[in-house]
Design a protein around this motif. Structure first.
Motif, PDB file in Angstrom:
ATOM      1  N   THR A 286       0.818  -1.205   0.000  1.00 51.83           N
ATOM      2  CA  THR A 286       0.000   0.000   0.000  1.00 51.83           C
ATOM      3  C   THR A 286       0.858   1.263   0.000  1.00 51.83           C
ATOM      4  O   THR A 286       1.862   1.365   0.708  1.00 51.83           O
TER       5      THR A 286
ATOM      6  N   VAL B 189      -5.510   2.393   3.469  1.00 49.10           N
ATOM      7  CA  VAL B 189      -5.420   1.792   2.138  1.00 49.10           C
ATOM      8  C   VAL B 189      -5.153   0.309   2.324  1.00 49.10           C
ATOM      9  O   VAL B 189      -4.208  -0.068   3.033  1.00 49.10           O
ATOM     10  N   GLU B 190      -5.988  -0.527   1.718  1.00 50.83           N
ATOM     11  CA  GLU B 190      -5.843  -1.974   1.859  1.00 50.83           C
ATOM     12  C   GLU B 190      -6.226  -2.653   0.551  1.00 50.83           C
ATOM     13  O   GLU B 190      -6.987  -2.083  -0.236  1.00 50.83           O
TER      14      GLU B 190
END
Lengths: 449, 462
Positions: free
Chosen positions: A250, A340-341
């Motif tokens: 990420t 964020v993933e």
């Protein structure tokens, strides 16, 4: 009347007066959990939930607040809390002006919300079979400590002061059986599950029998000798290794200096057999969604091609800061902050069958279960892992027997380079990780001296 | 109180209308705040409220549990009727009980509520941790600090007439530091917290918290990988107690015992551990992380002796567990929030102090591992197989603690390990942890004095 929209427009007016931008995320749904024990219904749990979460942006800072009370008064108060949080974080060192997603066309994923009428009787029957079919496999199956059916219905909606208003609904069923097999002094357990969007695709008997048979197969396990062996990581357990890699992919972690893939775009970092994709549109994934948590439309992202790192996963802010494309991987719930993933990580099929892989080395350990999850021994800052596991030992392509009570150690980035073969089939049991079996040249195994 | 008594009475009457044996209602209003500091800058601020109720019915050994966000009388009665009609089919004529609110003295004391306390003060504590960490070494590349606060109000009523209200405050300050030395990156994290409010951080030594954290990360940049194989292991006190939590504690919960899926089933009164081992699960310690006044079923908390000199004395029992097994409830019904049905869970669980001296225990080991700082772990209660990671370890050679090692994971079987404990020191300490299980993630303290285990499998590099 769209109450939420009307209420949100009132809050947008409040935001305008404060000279801030506002985003509202609302999630909700219903779930039903049914479980049998000792051939009698033991658990009947029904819940409904809803939650609203505000993100208020004051140019360079943002604040969050959430509530489970969706009345207009409560929403206004919660907005004020988020506003207060944004003002608290005001800092002249922040240079980036935060942006919201603007309205774009969203792909409709009709399979997420397939219309179906399933009676309570049918659901209870499925839950009953999830226990009984396991107990019926063999008298050595003494119990199924955890088993049952879960029905979930959910929705997600995001509105923002830039005019974005997106939503989707989804429904699913999961069946799971955790069998306990006992033979003399030896005990083994195994969990099997399946996630489907259509009830008709759920085969409770198959789930229960798979779990029971796998628990039986692992009896009686032996310890193995400490040493280095080739490891054949089962497709279902490969999820743990992809989960180790996930945070490093990420852009947020890259910007924070925590990703070990920082500065490595375009480099060959894994075996040429390794092709990895983030696929939020995959029908079989459990993290499938038409848009991300900022409301940006979902899309597929190629992360590794022939072992080469192609891009990082991003949201609006991290994409802009790194000067790369937004992959729409913003993640949050109403009660958490933006992160964020990956959505669904998909490892592309290779060409080698299981039977071939076990013959590739004199001794091969087939890893079928990582017993403690990652928190038992994965260090994200270095990529090192020491994980307890169970499996089967093969010698010259022949099964020697089940093995347990060992710890396998290595480093995730070395493991990616040491991949020698990738399997040629998936099990579509339902997960946010889709992978075939993977053969790794060597890992360190701690067992008996 | 969150809701008037009459509303809960009507809810329970509706819940019992189809013949359930028992009903209870758990109402919750919880304020949560999460603040974080990243690299000397305030990074995140999230606050919010959970507000809802869970209604539970027993039909024999069958549990029906339903939840709602709507706490109006109409919605609660509707939800209760839905639960009643889910399984029941008999008609019940009249309410046979009357709720009676009961007061009790709180064991715990709280300061300023999290929403009342000045937020700048909270960031000052985090800034202090950041400063102490950076002052310790120029090799520190990043510091993250966060402060989690929760203030939970609960109201519990049941068809035995019980009606109680309680407030529980939790506060935990965490720090994670990242260092880089000669190209080696490492990190370390730690936290301090209690059942209580945040004035704690005016009293504890934040410098010590930060400095120890940095020193550990730096040590790891120089540490070699731990060896692999079986050897004696000396496990430190405080969070070292996670071994008992995993190896034994979960297997004593009636959640497993009632299903005959624990290796401790049927062993009450039997020897399950070395005679040096006495183990306690205690909810009564003032302001301790896993303490309570009442559990989530309204029962007063208690101190329960689980193992006394190696003999199994009690399981960890909630109300349904008591019904299923016949053992007395131990005030151990706990859950994360109204969204979960309660289950038998640990509180502050520890091996009690022994008589051995730490120095003598080290001298007993020719070659082994000293596990000074533990990480997370888990257990399979069915097989008793447990595991947990060693964050900071050292090799013991010829009775002396020597070089640091990293990357070790300890595995074993609960009962075997309990039998292999040969010495227990006199230096008991507790530490905060979050415990995850069927009823969600809850605060639970672990602890022990230093213990010596004669043989464990150490997962390191072969």
């Amino acid at each position: 009347m769209d109450t939420i929209k009307n209420d949100f427009l009132q809050i947008c007016e409040m935001a305008k007066k404060e000279n801030v931008q506002v985003e509202l995320m609302i999630t909700g749904g219903e779930s039903l959990k049914l479980g049998y024990q000792k051939r009698k219904l033991e658990k009947f749990e029904a819940s409904q939930n809803q939650m609203a979460g505000f993100r208020v942006v004051d140019e360079m800072t943002q604040g969050y607040a959430y509530t489970e009370n969706l009345s207009l008064d409560s929403l206004k108060l919660t907005f004020q809390e988020a506003l207060k949080n944004a003002k608290t974080l005001k800092n002249e060192n922040n240079k980036y002006k935060i942006k919201f997603a603007t309205p774009e066309k969203i792909q409709e994923l009709t399979f997420l919300n397939s219309a179906q009428e399933v009676s309570m009787q049918e659901k209870l029957k499925a839950a009953e079979i999830l226990e009984s079919a396991a107990l019926d496999v063999d008298p050595k199956i003494k119990s199924t400590p955890y088993c049952g059916l879960i029905e979930s219905k959910g929705f997600k909606r995001i509105l923002n002061s830039e005019g974005l208003d997106v939503s989707y609904q989804s429904n699913s069923f999961s069946g799971y059986t955790y069998s306990l097999a006992k033979d003399g002094a030896f005990t083994k357990t195994n969990r099997s599950s399946r996630f489907v969007r259509n009830f008709k695709e759920l085969d409770p008997k198959a789930i229960a029998e798979k779990s029971a048979k796998a628990a039986m197969k692992a009896l009686p396990s032996k310890k193995m000798k400490t040493g280095n062996y080739a490891a054949l990581i089962d497709r279902e357990e490969m999820s743990s290794f992809l989960a180790m890699l996930a945070p490093h992919l990420t852009a947020k972690k890259v910007l924070e200096g925590k990703s070990l893939l920082k500065g490595k775009l375009g480099q060959k970092l894994a075996s040429p057999l390794f092709h990895l994709l983030d696929d939020p549109l995959n029908e079989f994934g459990t993290s499938t969604r038409p848009f991300d948590s900022e409301g940006s439309p979902s899309r597929k992202t190629f992360l590794f091609e022939s072992g080469q790192l192609m891009t990082y996963l991003t949201d609006i802010e991290s994409a802009e800061k790194l000067g790369i494309k937004n992959t729409a991987n913003a993640t949050r719930s109403p009660s958490t902050s933006l992160d964020v993933e990956p959505s669904n990580l998909v490892l592309k099929l290779g060409q080698t069958a299981f039977d071939q892989m076990i013959k590739e080395h004199t001794k091969v350990v087939h890893i079928t279960h990582i017993t403690g999850g990652l928190h038992a021994g994965y260090k994200e800052s270095t990529g090192d892992f020491s994980l307890p596991a169970e499996g089967f030992m093969y010698e010259n392509g022949k099964l020697l027997g089940p093995v347990d009570q060992f710890v396998m150690s290595g480093n995730i980035f070395q493991l990616l380079q040491d991949i020698e073969a990738i399997g040629n089939e998936y099990d579509a049991d339902g997960s946010s990780y889709l992978s075939p079996d993977v053969l790794v040249k060597s890992l360190s195994f701690a067992g008996e001296s | 109180m969150i809701l008037p008594e009459i509303r809960l009475q009507k809810t329970l009457d509706a819940a019992l209308s189809t013949g359930a044996d028992f009903a209870d209602v758990f109402v919750e209003e919880t304020y949560s705040s999460q603040l974080s500091l990243l690299n000397q800058k305030a990074d995140k601020a999230i606050v919010g409220t959970l507000y809802g109720a869970g209604i539970r019915l027993f039909f024999g050994e069958e549990i029906v549990y339903v939840t709602t966000n709507d706490l109006s009388e109409e919605a609660l009665i509707k939800t209760a009727l839905m639960a009643a009609q889910a399984r029941g089919n008999q008609k019940r004529l009249a309410s046979a009980f009357q709720l009676k609110a009961s007061q009790f003295d709180s064991i715990h004391t709280y300061g300023e509520k999290p929403w009342e306390m000045n937020r700048d003060k909270k960031f000052q504590w985090m800034n202090a941790v950041d400063q102490h960490a950076r002052s310790r070494s120029s090799l520190v590349t990043q510091v993250e600090a966060n402060l989690l606060e929760k203030f939970q109000k609960v109201q519990i009523a049941n068809s035995n007439g019980l009606h109680k209200f309680d407030q529980r405050a939790y506060s935990r300050l965490g720090v994670q530091t990242f260092v880089e030395s000669e190209g080696m990156k490492e990190s370390s994290h730690d936290n301090a917290g209690h059942m209580g409010t945040s004035e704690l951080y005016d009293k504890i030594d934040l410098k010590k918290l930060a400095v120890e954290n940095v020193d550990r990360a730096l040590l790891l940049t120089k540490a070699k990988y731990a060896p692999a194989g079986e050897m004696p292991v000396l496990i430190s006190n405080s969070f070292g107690g996670v071994i008992f939590h995993e190896a034994c504690g979960h297997g004593l919960e009636t959640t497993s015992v009632a299903k005959n899926s624990s290796v401790f089933c049927g062993k009450l009164g039997q020897k399950v551990a070395h005679e040096s081992v006495t183990a306690i699960d205690d909810g009564t310690i003032q302001n301790e992380w896993g303490s309570l006044n009442i559990d989530d079923e309204g029962m007063p908390t208690q101190r329960t002796t689980l193992i006394e000199k190696g003999i199994l004395k009690s399981y960890i029992v909630d109300q349904m567990g008591a019904k299923q097994t016949g053992y007395q409830a131990t005030g151990s019904g706990r859950k994360q929030s109204y969204k979960f049905a309660p289950a038998s869970r640990m509180r502050n669980t520890f091996i009690d102090r022994g008589t051995d001296k730490f120095e003598d225990m080290v001298k007993d080991v020719d070659y082994g591992l000293y596990a000074k700082k533990m990480g997370g772990g888990s257990v399979n209660t069915g097989t008793g197989d447990y595991n947990f990671s060693v964050v900071e370890g050292y090799i013991i050679r010829n009775g002396e603690i020597q070089e640091a090692v990293k990357g070790a994971c300890l595995i074993g079987r609960g009962i075997e390990t309990l039998g292999n404990i040969t010495k227990v020191s006199d230096n008991l300490k507790l530490a905060t942890g979050m415990c995850g299980s069927v009823s969600g993630s809850i605060p639970a303290a672990v602890g022990q004095p230093e213990i010596l285990v004669s043989k464990m499998t150490v997962g390191g590099r072969a």
